[in-house]
Design a protein around this motif. Structure first.
Motif, PDB file in Angstrom:
ATOM      1  N   PRO A   1       0.852  -1.198   0.000  1.00 26.91           N
ATOM      2  CA  PRO A   1       0.000   0.000   0.000  1.00 26.91           C
ATOM      3  C   PRO A   1       0.882   1.240   0.000  1.00 26.91           C
ATOM      4  N   PRO A   2       0.437   2.329  -0.600  1.00 23.67           N
ATOM      5  CA  PRO A   2       1.262   3.541  -0.677  1.00 23.67           C
ATOM      6  C   PRO A   2       1.825   3.999   0.667  1.00 23.67           C
ATOM      7  N   ALA A   3       1.014   3.939   1.727  1.00 23.64           N
ATOM      8  CA  ALA A   3       1.479   4.392   3.043  1.00 23.64           C
ATOM      9  C   ALA A   3       2.639   3.542   3.537  1.00 23.64           C
ATOM     10  N   MET A   4       2.571   2.223   3.282  1.00 29.31           N
ATOM     11  CA  MET A   4       3.643   1.326   3.710  1.00 29.31           C
ATOM     12  C   MET A   4       4.902   1.532   2.868  1.00 29.31           C
ATOM     13  N   ALA A   5       4.701   1.728   1.567  1.00 34.71           N
ATOM     14  CA  ALA A   5       5.844   1.974   0.681  1.00 34.71           C
ATOM     15  C   ALA A   5       6.550   3.265   1.092  1.00 34.71           C
ATOM     16  N   PHE A   6       5.763   4.276   1.404  1.00 35.27           N
ATOM     17  CA  PHE A   6       6.321   5.540   1.872  1.00 35.27           C
ATOM     18  C   PHE A   6       7.072   5.332   3.184  1.00 35.27           C
ATOM     19  N   GLY A   7       6.524   4.500   4.055  1.00 34.66           N
ATOM     20  CA  GLY A   7       7.169   4.207   5.330  1.00 34.66           C
ATOM     21  C   GLY A   7       8.509   3.521   5.160  1.00 34.66           C
ATOM     22  N   VAL A   8       8.603   2.613   4.191  1.00 38.30           N
ATOM     23  CA  VAL A   8       9.882   1.943   3.908  1.00 38.30           C
ATOM     24  C   VAL A   8      10.905   2.975   3.446  1.00 38.30           C
ATOM     25  N   MET A   9      10.478   3.901   2.599  1.00 35.82           N
ATOM     26  CA  MET A   9      11.393   4.941   2.129  1.00 35.82           C
ATOM     27  C   MET A   9      11.827   5.847   3.279  1.00 35.82           C
ATOM     28  N   LEU A  10      10.898   6.186   4.177  1.00 36.92           N
ATOM     29  CA  LEU A  10      11.254   6.997   5.354  1.00 36.92           C
ATOM     30  C   LEU A  10      12.369   6.311   6.143  1.00 36.92           C
ATOM     31  N   LEU A  11      12.208   5.027   6.348  1.00 39.85           N
ATOM     32  CA  LEU A  11      13.219   4.254   7.068  1.00 39.85           C
ATOM     33  C   LEU A  11      14.572   4.343   6.372  1.00 39.85           C
ATOM     34  N   SER A  12      14.566   4.248   5.048  1.00 44.98           N
ATOM     35  CA  SER A  12      15.822   4.243   4.288  1.00 44.98           C
ATOM     36  C   SER A  12      16.551   5.583   4.340  1.00 44.98           C
ATOM     37  N   PHE A  13      15.827   6.647   4.664  1.00 44.09           N
ATOM     38  CA  PHE A  13      16.463   7.971   4.727  1.00 44.09           C
ATOM     39  C   PHE A  13      17.202   8.194   6.051  1.00 44.09           C
ATOM     40  N   CYS A  14      16.945   7.322   7.030  1.00 45.24           N
ATOM     41  CA  CYS A  14      17.513   7.518   8.367  1.00 45.24           C
ATOM     42  C   CYS A  14      18.986   7.112   8.411  1.00 45.24           C
ATOM     43  N   PRO A  15      19.757   7.736   9.302  1.00 45.46           N
ATOM     44  CA  PRO A  15      21.164   7.363   9.468  1.00 45.46           C
ATOM     45  C   PRO A  15      21.291   6.040  10.206  1.00 45.46           C
ATOM     46  N   GLY A  16      22.517   5.602  10.419  1.00 48.28           N
ATOM     47  CA  GLY A  16      22.748   4.364  11.151  1.00 48.28           C
ATOM     48  C   GLY A  16      22.254   4.465  12.583  1.00 48.28           C
ATOM     49  N   GLY A  17      21.879   3.322  13.141  1.00 48.39           N
ATOM     50  CA  GLY A  17      21.371   3.306  14.500  1.00 48.39           C
ATOM     51  C   GLY A  17      22.481   3.407  15.534  1.00 48.39           C
ATOM     52  N   VAL A  18      22.094   3.729  16.764  1.00 47.70           N
ATOM     53  CA  VAL A  18      23.087   3.920  17.824  1.00 47.70           C
ATOM     54  C   VAL A  18      23.768   2.621  18.217  1.00 47.70           C
ATOM     55  N   THR A  19      23.176   1.473  17.871  1.00 54.56           N
ATOM     56  CA  THR A  19      23.797   0.187  18.198  1.00 54.56           C
ATOM     57  C   THR A  19      24.743  -0.298  17.109  1.00 54.56           C
ATOM     58  N   SER A  20      24.857   0.448  16.018  1.00 51.37           N
ATOM     59  CA  SER A  20      25.721   0.004  14.919  1.00 51.37           C
ATOM     60  C   SER A  20      27.183  -0.063  15.338  1.00 51.37           C
ATOM     61  N   ASN A  21      27.576   0.799  16.283  1.00 46.64           N
ATOM     62  CA  ASN A  21      28.963   0.786  16.744  1.00 46.64           C
ATOM     63  C   ASN A  21      29.296  -0.519  17.468  1.00 46.64           C
ATOM     64  N   ILE A  22      28.359  -0.984  18.296  1.00 45.00           N
ATOM     65  CA  ILE A  22      28.558  -2.242  19.020  1.00 45.00           C
ATOM     66  C   ILE A  22      28.603  -3.413  18.052  1.00 45.00           C
ATOM     67  N   LEU A  23      27.683  -3.425  17.092  1.00 46.62           N
ATOM     68  CA  LEU A  23      27.635  -4.516  16.123  1.00 46.62           C
ATOM     69  C   LEU A  23      28.870  -4.505  15.220  1.00 46.62           C
ATOM     70  N   THR A  24      29.373  -3.315  14.905  1.00 49.82           N
ATOM     71  CA  THR A  24      30.597  -3.221  14.105  1.00 49.82           C
ATOM     72  C   THR A  24      31.764  -3.861  14.847  1.00 49.82           C
ATOM     73  N   LYS A  25      31.835  -3.616  16.129  1.00 49.83           N
ATOM     74  CA  LYS A  25      32.902  -4.212  16.940  1.00 49.83           C
ATOM     75  C   LYS A  25      32.782  -5.727  16.947  1.00 49.83           C
ATOM     76  N   LEU A  26      31.574  -6.244  17.121  1.00 50.25           N
ATOM     77  CA  LEU A  26      31.358  -7.689  17.122  1.00 50.25           C
ATOM     78  C   LEU A  26      31.690  -8.304  15.773  1.00 50.25           C
ATOM     79  N   ALA A  27      31.471  -7.537  14.706  1.00 48.90           N
ATOM     80  CA  ALA A  27      31.724  -8.036  13.359  1.00 48.90           C
ATOM     81  C   ALA A  27      33.199  -7.979  12.980  1.00 48.90           C
ATOM     82  N   GLY A  28      34.008  -7.302  13.804  1.00 45.25           N
ATOM     83  CA  GLY A  28      35.425  -7.145  13.458  1.00 45.25           C
ATOM     84  C   GLY A  28      35.660  -5.986  12.514  1.00 45.25           C
TER      85      GLY A  28
END
Length: 286
Positions: A62-89
């Motif tokens: 549905p258009p509202a959901m498609a728009f919501g997916v795009m909204l998500l894609s515009f956001c920067p990395g999450g605050v937990t990405s630093n921890i996950l990056t460390k775990l990933a090496g």
């Protein structure tokens, strides 16, 4: 109440926790490792929305959901990405820099991209969007708290070192509460659309993780840099996505546009955590 007060306040605390873990040197690193930083920024700001757009174009959301997916894609990395990056090496210093710089940069990029996406996916049904107002709101609830966090660490480094883990834990708890509230408030809609949203969000996450390391390798970046960029692309600031959806809809509850961000706030860990270990085995030593 949730959208008007609790959500912006929670996001501000989460962004403060991000700044609380930063130093001015983290921003200066843009000049010391420019190729890795520029690549990471371009992938986050340009490639993530591009991949989302392609995937959404091949679905019947549905258009509202498609728009919501795009909204998500515009956001920067999450605050937990630093921890996950460390775990990933991955390169943690690069992750910290990208999260900080792209988060501040999003004050400009997100409102502009939101205006385009609303016209593209919602058409005449799009609500009136005041790009300037969204930009100012984002500045207040993202850039200002990050700046305050950085300044507090600069003024009182010993205090920051002792309290950083507690502040980060509080931010993580708030994130979980926000996602839970978003899903609970819209549970019927979530159940209705999970079959359509689940595959595209999981697919988006998987593509972003792979694309990050592949592009980094093509450009000659190290394996750890590639893993960092991969995680930064795959782990989005879902809380910001929910907040921006609320700013756009101007409703009393969490709007339809926020559902993809709320769902992704859960699925991104289900995909990213095992995915990063696989990518580490393949790319981590190069």
């Amino acid at each position: 109440m949730l959208i008007d007060v609790a959500l912006p306040l929670s996001l501000a605390i989460i962004m403060f926790s991000l700044g609380f873990g930063l130093t001015f040197a983290d921003f200066g690193r843009v000049l010391t490792i420019p190729r890795a930083v520029i690549t990471g920024m371009a992938m986050q700001v340009l490639a993530v929305p591009a991949v989302a757009f392609v995937l959404v174009s091949f679905t019947n959301l549905p258009p509202a959901m498609a728009f919501g997916v795009m909204l998500l894609s515009f956001c920067p990395g999450g605050v937990t990405s630093n921890i996950l990056t460390k775990l990933a090496g991955g390169t943690v210093a690069l992750s910290i820099t990208l999260t900080a710089v792209v988060s501040l940069f999003s004050v400009v990029t997100v409102p502009v991209l939101v205006g385009w996406a609303a016209t593209t996916f919602l058409g005449s049904a799009a609500p009136e969007i005041n790009v300037t107002a969204i930009g100012m709101s984002m500045f207040v609830i993202t850039a200002v708290p990050v700046t305050l966090g950085v300044l507090l660490r600069f003024i009182a480094p010993d205090f920051a070192d002792k309290q950083e883990s507690r502040v980060s834990m509080a931010a993580l708890v708030l994130f979980v509460v926000i996602v839970a509230a978003a899903l609970a408030t819209n549970w019927t809609m979530f159940v209705t659309h999970i079959a359509g949203l689940g595959p595209i969000l999981i697919g988006l996450n998987a593509v972003l993780l792979i694309l990050g390391v592949v592009v980094a390798r093509v450009l000659g970046l190290s394996g750890p840099d590639g893993l960092c960029i991969s995680v930064e692309m795959g782990v989005q600031n879902a809380t910001l996505g929910i907040a921006v959806a609320g700013l756009i809809a101007q409703t009393g509850g969490i709007p339809d546009y926020a559902i993809p961000a709320a769902v992704y706030g859960i699925t991104m860990y289900v995909v990213t955590i095992p995915g990063m270990f696989v990518l580490r085995m393949i790319f981590g030593k190069t």
